[in-house]
Design an enzyme around this catalytic site. Structure first.
Site, PDB file in Angstrom:
ATOM      1  CB  THR A   1      -0.961  -0.293   1.165  1.00 20.99           C
ATOM      2  OG1 THR A   1      -1.921  -0.844   0.826  1.00 20.99           O
ATOM      3  CG2 THR A   1      -1.769   0.742   1.699  1.00 20.99           C
TER       4      THR A   1
ATOM      5  NE  ARG B   1      -9.308  -6.848   3.150  1.00 19.87           N
ATOM      6  CZ  ARG B   1      -8.492  -6.186   3.224  1.00 19.87           C
ATOM      7  NH1 ARG B   1      -7.976  -5.319   2.560  1.00 19.87           N
ATOM      8  NH2 ARG B   1      -7.358  -5.747   4.143  1.00 19.87           N
TER       9      ARG B   1
ATOM     10  CB  THR C   1       1.124   0.168   5.041  1.00 17.67           C
ATOM     11  OG1 THR C   1       1.188  -1.257   4.525  1.00 17.67           O
ATOM     12  CG2 THR C   1       2.126   0.611   5.569  1.00 17.67           C
TER      13      THR C   1
HETATM   14  N1  ASP Z   1      -3.421  -1.965   4.479  1.00 13.37           N
HETATM   15  C1  ASP Z   1      -4.341  -2.179   3.379  1.00 13.37           C
HETATM   16  C2  ASP Z   1      -5.557  -3.472   3.250  1.00 13.37           C
HETATM   17  O1  ASP Z   1      -5.348  -4.053   4.361  1.00 13.37           O
HETATM   18  C3  ASP Z   1      -2.994  -3.421   2.867  1.00 13.37           C
HETATM   19  C4  ASP Z   1      -1.613  -2.574   3.116  1.00 13.37           C
HETATM   20  O2  ASP Z   1      -1.163  -1.656   3.586  1.00 13.37           O
HETATM   21  O3  ASP Z   1      -0.864  -3.330   2.120  1.00 13.37           O
HETATM   22  O4  ASP Z   1      -5.973  -3.363   2.597  1.00 13.37           O
END
Ligand code: ASP
Length: 319
Positions: A185, A213, A236
């Protein structure tokens, strides 16, 4: 003396060690993070708003296939890319977000348009797509978002029957280790020359996630939050933990209600809302004095900061 304009970016956290990144790959990541920081920095130095700076920085990372946002987003169980993004303006408290978009080239631009043009905060799915199109934003077919390495990640996750939570210790006993324990992310927080803060986050979510989701990134207060009086935060990590802990707002709330400094608040939130619950990941956080934190409880986090006219500083590993 006023605080210097400041921009922080992240490109995800996780099992990032020198052993699993070649020097050439490391250079590519550093290069991309540097480009994002420079894009935002040049705007901030010209007096642009923190909102414009974080959106510009995140757009650069969305266009880079190395990160799990825009081009390079991970695949759902069904082999689609469903993306989420949010932006928040610390000066006005306005926020905009989209979730589950499949064809908006830059979801962060759609989030900004939601904030500035829709009168709403969060649009999802087909409604978000139609709105983005009505705003003249670039739309793309699935082939644009498809990258070979994300497809392979999905095949590996399907073979192991795992949602790629990508973090240590979350796989059931006896199951194989997650294949790729990294979050990709992207996010940015900025302080502009007028003393205002903003935060932005964009993601493809989790590999092999269920259809529909939604993670923490587009949820105001969970993965993204900004308020001039306290902090701008972008997160993230394993989104479900960040949602339950309302992590981004938790940092700001500890400052507002408890009088904690940005550093104290960030450390307390990581300890109580992530370490204590098994959540893995990190945050970038910034206050209006230009104090900042790049905090994570994983082995590494792609991250960088630039202040004033200085050169960007980029780091990946814990040391
Ligand atoms: N936080 C993000 C999610 O749960 C994933 C990520 O940080 O890569 O969608």
């Amino acid at each position: 003396m006023p605080a210097p304009v400041t921009l922080l970016v992240h490109g995800g956290a996780g099992t990032l060690t020198r052993a699993n990144l070649s020097p050439a790959q490391e250079l590519e990541y550093r290069d991309a993070l540097g480009q994002a920081l420079r894009a935002g920095q040049s705007l901030l130095l010209r007096g642009a708003s923190a909102v414009d700076a974080v959106v510009a920085a995140v757009s650069v990372l969305e266009d880079c296939p190395l990160f799990n946002a825009g081009k390079g987003s991970v695949f759902t169980h069904e082999g689609r890319n469903e993306m989420d993004a949010a932006v928040m303006d610390g000066a006005t408290g306005q926020a905009g977000a989209v979730a589950g978009v499949v064809s908006v080239r830059n979801p962060i631009l759609a989030a900004q348009a939601v904030m500035q043009q829709s009168g709403h905060v969060l649009l999802i799915g087909q409604g978000a797509e139609a709105f983005a199109q009505s705003q003249g934003l670039a739309m793309e077919g699935p082939e644009y978002f498809h990258t070979a390495h994300r497809w392979q990640q999905l095949q590996a996750a399907l073979a192991h029957q795992q949602v790629m939570l990508d973090h240590d210790g979350q796989h059931p006993q006896g199951q194989p280790e997650p294949i790729d324990r990294k979050f990709g992310t992207v996010g940015a927080v900025a302080l502009d020359a007028h003393g205002h803060l903003a935060a932005a986050t964009s993601t493809g979510g989790m590999t092999n996630k269920m259809f529909g989701r939604v993670g923490d990134s587009p949820l105001i207060g969970a993965g993204t939050y900004a308020c001039d009086a306290t902090a701008a935060v972008s997160a993230t990590g394993s989104g479900e933990f960040f949602m339950r802990g309302v992590v981004a707002h938790d940092i700001a709330a500890r400052m507002a209600y408890g009088g904690l400094s940005l550093a104290e608040a960030t450390q307390a939130t990581v300890r109580d809302k992530l370490d204590a619950t098994g959540g893995r990941g990190g945050v970038i956080a910034l206050d209006r004095h230009g104090h900042y934190q790049l905090a994570f409880n994983t082995e590494g986090m792609y991250r960088g900061v630039v202040q004033g006219q200085a050169e960007p500083q980029i780091s990946i590993y814990r040391d």
